[in-house]
Design an enzyme around this catalytic site. Structure first.
Site, PDB file in Angstrom:
ATOM      1  CB  THR A   1       8.703  41.314  23.175  1.00  0.00           C
ATOM      2  OG1 THR A   1      10.108  41.430  22.940  1.00  0.00           O
ATOM      3  CG2 THR A   1       8.451  40.211  24.184  1.00  0.00           C
TER       4      THR A   1
ATOM      5  CE  LYS B   1      11.955  40.813  13.717  1.00  0.00           C
ATOM      6  NZ  LYS B   1      11.204  40.380  14.874  1.00  0.00           N
ATOM      7  NE  ARG B   2      21.856  41.529  18.349  1.00  0.00           N
ATOM      8  CZ  ARG B   2      22.742  41.360  19.315  1.00  0.00           C
ATOM      9  NH1 ARG B   2      22.578  41.950  20.476  1.00  0.00           N
ATOM     10  NH2 ARG B   2      23.831  40.643  19.129  1.00  0.00           N
TER      11      ARG B   2
ATOM     12  CE  LYS C   1      16.041  37.661  16.499  1.00  0.00           C
ATOM     13  NZ  LYS C   1      14.828  37.580  17.335  1.00  0.00           N
TER      14      LYS C   1
ATOM     15  CE  LYS D   1       8.907  45.863  23.095  1.00  0.00           C
ATOM     16  NZ  LYS D   1      10.346  45.546  23.010  1.00  0.00           N
TER      17      LYS D   1
ATOM     18  CG  HIS E   1      13.988  33.781  27.697  1.00  0.00           C
ATOM     19  ND1 HIS E   1      12.970  34.695  27.640  1.00  0.00           N
ATOM     20  CD2 HIS E   1      14.301  33.647  29.002  1.00  0.00           C
ATOM     21  CE1 HIS E   1      12.694  35.122  28.864  1.00  0.00           C
ATOM     22  NE2 HIS E   1      13.487  34.495  29.709  1.00  0.00           N
TER      23      HIS E   1
HETATM   24  C1  26V Z   1      21.589  33.986  24.605  1.00  0.00           C
HETATM   25  C2  26V Z   1      22.823  33.746  25.048  1.00  0.00           C
HETATM   26  C3  26V Z   1      23.483  32.548  24.600  1.00  0.00           C
HETATM   27  C4  26V Z   1      24.921  32.595  24.887  1.00  0.00           C
HETATM   28  C5  26V Z   1      25.146  33.028  26.280  1.00  0.00           C
HETATM   29  C6  26V Z   1      24.691  34.419  26.481  1.00  0.00           C
HETATM   30  C7  26V Z   1      23.394  34.642  25.923  1.00  0.00           C
HETATM   31  C8  26V Z   1      22.729  35.779  26.300  1.00  0.00           C
HETATM   32  C9  26V Z   1      21.495  36.014  25.832  1.00  0.00           C
HETATM   33  C10 26V Z   1      20.942  35.114  24.997  1.00  0.00           C
HETATM   34  C11 26V Z   1      19.612  35.471  24.559  1.00  0.00           C
HETATM   35  C12 26V Z   1      18.909  34.436  23.797  1.00  0.00           C
HETATM   36  C13 26V Z   1      17.635  34.333  24.375  1.00  0.00           C
HETATM   37  C14 26V Z   1      16.705  35.443  23.948  1.00  0.00           C
HETATM   38  O1  26V Z   1      16.939  36.637  23.937  1.00  0.00           O
HETATM   39  N1  26V Z   1      15.593  34.976  23.624  1.00  0.00           N
HETATM   40  C15 26V Z   1      14.497  35.833  23.248  1.00  0.00           C
HETATM   41  O2  26V Z   1      13.726  36.031  24.419  1.00  0.00           O
HETATM   42  C16 26V Z   1      12.622  36.853  24.179  1.00  0.00           C
HETATM   43  C17 26V Z   1      11.953  37.097  25.490  1.00  0.00           C
HETATM   44  O3  26V Z   1      11.391  35.900  25.960  1.00  0.00           O
HETATM   45  C18 26V Z   1      11.711  36.208  23.155  1.00  0.00           C
HETATM   46  O4  26V Z   1      10.650  37.085  22.895  1.00  0.00           O
HETATM   47  C19 26V Z   1      12.471  35.918  21.864  1.00  0.00           C
HETATM   48  O5  26V Z   1      11.663  35.196  20.980  1.00  0.00           O
HETATM   49  C20 26V Z   1      13.706  35.116  22.185  1.00  0.00           C
HETATM   50  O6  26V Z   1      14.524  34.959  21.029  1.00  0.00           O
END
Ligand code: 26V
Length: 816
Positions: free
Chosen positions: A655, A547-548, A553, A659, A359
């Protein structure tokens, strides 16, 4: 169509009143709003449970493959309305409420939102659950039952303050404890090797045990008989261990065990931008992964007997990013240590069972655990990782003899770290990206060398969203208008929205479409007044970035542009533009200082504009507090412009972009992630594309050819806005120095303006000018908006899940 009898209005009424009497000993008139909410939820739950029993039996009898979707986050949002909708019971309940004098909006607000996720990754998992059930695919979502979800955000004096999210405080109406499926998960300790039988047996000694107890949340399919569950694992200390230890006077260890169980599921980590090798996070990941695997093996044995050599024929384990990647060595361990498998047999099963989705390509978000931590905390897993690494490197050596650097880049263990992504790529049978562009980047860059060795594994499946929640539930007015125009087949076939396309030429339809949007803006404005005492004029252009908060971003690009707009208005008494309300919704990781500073900057610009009599008539900036699923459900249907500004290559998919599009907002965006495919779907005349393309961005990063200072010198508007960042116009001088410095000089030796805010600024302002001009032409704008809704069907998660199933999972739909 569903076969199970629906409740009539009278039955709904009787159930609610009866439950209040039995559970609370009170009449409807005496009940609190929360008691009424619980009685309603429990009535819906009864209906779902009847279906769950039948669905479970049918799935068992079908004897087919099952999916276990492992994710450390599931951002489900509230359940009451979505279950009502999926049961096709909304009108019966509405009528019952009307007759009982229950206000439905008040009722819905009583439900605490389960915020068990940070952002896109968690929300995607939740959309997938909806589509899996709707497509009759047998699947279980598996995760952690965090006691505290993502923090609640307040803005105080323009700055983010975090508050705990105690979502379980008043109970959770939707979960069903399943203590009979509890399993033990072991941490720490030491290994003893025993060759006495002639074969190696590894014994795990002196470990810290934790009991994993599952709680199941049913997930209904839309208008069918399917019910899957989201299984949330919770930790408790083992009771017998506790007592025995006290008996032996081993007080210290008993306390340790209890402490471990208590903290394990306490809180969701609020980071999604940056990886840190924290022991508790590793424990969380291993905890729910091991519990899930132990459970799925027990379930398989109950149905298929004790021989696990064909486990992979009946089970698919999907890992949502690398966080549950320890499923790979853990399954090796369970098969070898508990089932007597040889290494080769275990590896065969594992490598035919696990599929992995990536992701993010941001290197700071890739999981890399310190080897020492893995060795002491999960000693047997570490031992297995060593052997997996040895075999992988041996194979890579055959392919790239002598190429140590390349092999180290691809290894599971290197430079004293465990590289989770390498583990997942090497040992999964499928690796997929989440948009076409992201899939290509994985192949040509992130996993380039793996792609050379095992090209058949790689694919891209573009993300999707459930249009049931994001259109039917969140935007009832537009849904009614659509159904009036094209019937209701779009509920289960989102591509049917395309039939709206010719209605662009229908003046009456355009007018209705515009009226719905205005009503949704009004609803949002009232909601904002209720929540943060600040509304907006529903006749202005509603422009949203939600968004975050992350530098990539580029909320800063949006905010800087607003400052430039402010200057234009102030400088020119005749300046004219369609009045705009710009809304930001964004949580920053509590430890991400720069992100928090950007929030402060946005609020400072907002105040500056509000203080100016003329500027405040043309422009209003609102920071929406605590952006979450429930807030998105009110915000997105009201938006007319959606800002998707990521530096090309950085947003894997996005995503939220989908929406907004589905709800008839136009997009201003870069050619990044799924924006590329939105552009192709809707046509360039219906979207505002700006900024550097992926290729150009890659060339800049590769060649260091971009100089932010040149833009600063040549663009007077930027220079002025940036100077205002630091000269006291916005806050006491000094507060925003860090932002200024990063744009112009870069951080500790890195390049200036690493996210290319200044580089893309000119092109962004040009696109914004076109937007203001187009908004003045209401007919043109409505035509474009309708085209966006009409062409959004391919971004429904039903399509995404069909692709996963056809290409990766191969599950048979359950039918009964
Ligand atoms: C990252 C990390 C990194 C440190 C460890 C814990 C942790 C937990 C969550 C994340 C999330 C980063 C990945 C993420 O949310 N990616 C997003 O995924 C979406 C669904 O595929 C995508 O639409 C977004 O573009 C992408 O940033």
């Amino acid at each position: 169509m569903q076969q199970h009898a629906l409740l009539t209005k009278e039955e709904v009424k009787k159930s609610i009143v009866g439950k209040l009497q039995r559970h609370n000993g009170c009449s409807l008139a005496e009940a609190t709003p929360n008691q009424i909410y619980k009685a309603v939820a429990s009535t819906i739950r009864d209906q779902i449970m009847a279906k769950l029993v039948a669905a479970r039996r049918a799935i068992r009898e079908a004897n087919g493959r099952r999916l276990y979707y492992l994710s450390v986050e599931f951002l489900m949002g509230r359940s009451l309305l979505s279950n009502m909708l999926n049961l096709c019971a909304t009108s019966a309940y509405r009528e019952a409420f009307a007759e009982l004098g229950i206000d439905m909006e008040d009722l819905l607000r009583e439900e605490p939102e389960p915020g068990l996720g940070n952002g896109g990754l968690g929300r995607l998992a939740a959309c997938f659950m909806d589509s899996l059930a709707t497509l009759n695919l047998p699947a279980m979502g598996c995760t952690i039952r965090y006691e505290y979800g993502l923090f609640r955000q307040r803005i105080v004096d323009g700055q983010q303050v975090e508050l705990p999210d105690n979502w379980l405080e008043h109970g959770n109406s939707w979960e069903i404890p399943a203590p009979e499926d509890s399993v033990e998960v072991r941490f720490g300790g030491r290994l003893e090797e025993d060759w006495s039988s002639g074969e190696l047996h590894v014994r795990h000694m002196d470990y810290t045990p934790v009991i994993a107890v599952p709680y199941d949340m049913p997930v209904t399919g839309y208008d069918n008989d399917m019910v899957n569950v989201l299984r949330m694992w919770s930790a408790r200390a083992p009771k017998s261990f506790d007592l025995a230890s006290f008996g032996r006077g081993n007080y210290q260890q008993a306390l340790e065990v209890r402490g471990m169980a208590e903290v394990l599921c306490k809180v969701l980590y609020p980071e999604d931008d940056h990886f840190e090798g924290k022991q508790l996070r590793l424990s969380q990941h291993y905890f729910f992964t091991s519990a899930t695997l132990q459970f799925l093996i027990a379930e398989y044995k109950r149905e298929h007997g004790d021989d696990l050599h064909r486990l992979h024929e009946k089970v698919v384990i999907h890992i949502n990013d690398t966080h549950p990647g320890l499923a790979i060595p853990e399954m090796m361990r369970l098969l070898m240590d508990n089932e007597g498998f040889s290494w080769e047999d275990a590896e065969y099963v594992v490598t035919h069972m696990v599929a992995y989705t990536n992701h993010t390509i941001l290197s700071e978000a890739l999981e890399r655990w310190p080897e020492d931590l893995m060795r002491t905390h999960l000693p047997r897993i570490y031992q297995i990782l060593q052997e997996m690494n040895r075999r992988l490197c041996e194979r890579l050596w055959q392919r790239f003899p002598g190429d140590w650097d390349r092999i180290a880049q691809m290894a599971i263990l290197a430079y004293n770290q465990v590289h989770m992504a390498n583990l997942c790529v090497a040992y999964s049978y499928s690796v997929n990206g989440v948009s076409k562009l992201h899939g290509d980047i994985l192949k040509r860059s992130t996993f380039h060398d793996f792609h050379l060795v095992m090209p058949e594994k790689f694919s891209a499946i573009t993300n999707g969203i459930t249009h049931r929640r994001w259109l039917m539930l969140a935007n009832p007015r537009l849904s009614a208008l659509i159904t009036e125009a094209i019937g209701d087949k779009w509920h289960t076939d989102a591509e049917a929205l395309r039939e709206l396309l010719p209605l662009r030429e229908d003046a009456a339809f355009r007018e209705s479409f515009a009226r719905v949007k205005r009503e949704n803006k009004l609803r949002l404005s009232q909601w904002l007044i209720l929540n943060q005492r600040e509304g907006f004029d529903p006749d202005c252009l509603l422009d949203v970035q939600a968004k975050r908060l992350h530098e990539y971003k580029r909320q800063l690009l949006n905010a800087l542009h607003l400052l430039v707009l402010y200057n234009r208005i102030v400088d020119n008494p005749d300046y004219d533009m369609p009045p705009r309300c710009v809304i930001f919704g964004a949580k920053a990781s509590p430890g991400y200082r720069r992100a928090k500073l950007i929030i402060r900057f946005i609020n400072a610009v907002s105040d500056l504009v509000a203080r100016h009599p003329r500027a405040s008539k043309l422009l209003k900036i609102i920071f929406l507090e605590n952006y979450c699923v429930s807030a998105a459900e009110v915000l997105i249907p009201a938006a007319e412009l959606s800002q998707q500004l990521s530096t090309a290559t950085k947003e894997a998919s996005g995503t939220g972009n989908m929406k907004f599009m589905m709800n008839g907002a136009l997009t201003i965006g870069t050619l990044d992630g799924a924006n590329v495919e939105m552009d192709a779907a809707v046509g360039r005349e219906n979207i505002y594309i700006f900024g550097a393309r992926a290729g150009e961005v890659e060339a800049i990063y590769a060649g260091n050819t971009y100089q932010a200072s040149t833009v600063f010198e040549n663009n007077q508007e930027i220079r002025r806005a940036m100077t205002q960042m630091i000269d006291g116009t916005l806050a006491e001088a000094g507060v925003f120095n860090e932002l200024y410095h990063s744009l112009l000089f870069g951080d500790h030796g890195g390049m200036a303006d690493p996210y290319l805010v200044l580089k893309d600024f000119g092109s962004y302002t040009m696109a914004q000018k076109r937007i203001s001009a187009d908004y003045r032409n209401a007919d043109k704008w409505q035509r474009m908006a309708i085209a966006n809704t009409a062409c959004s069907g391919i971004f429904a998660s039903d399509r995404t899940i069909r692709e996963y199933n056809d290409n990766i999972w191969h599950l048979a739909p359950a039918r009964w």
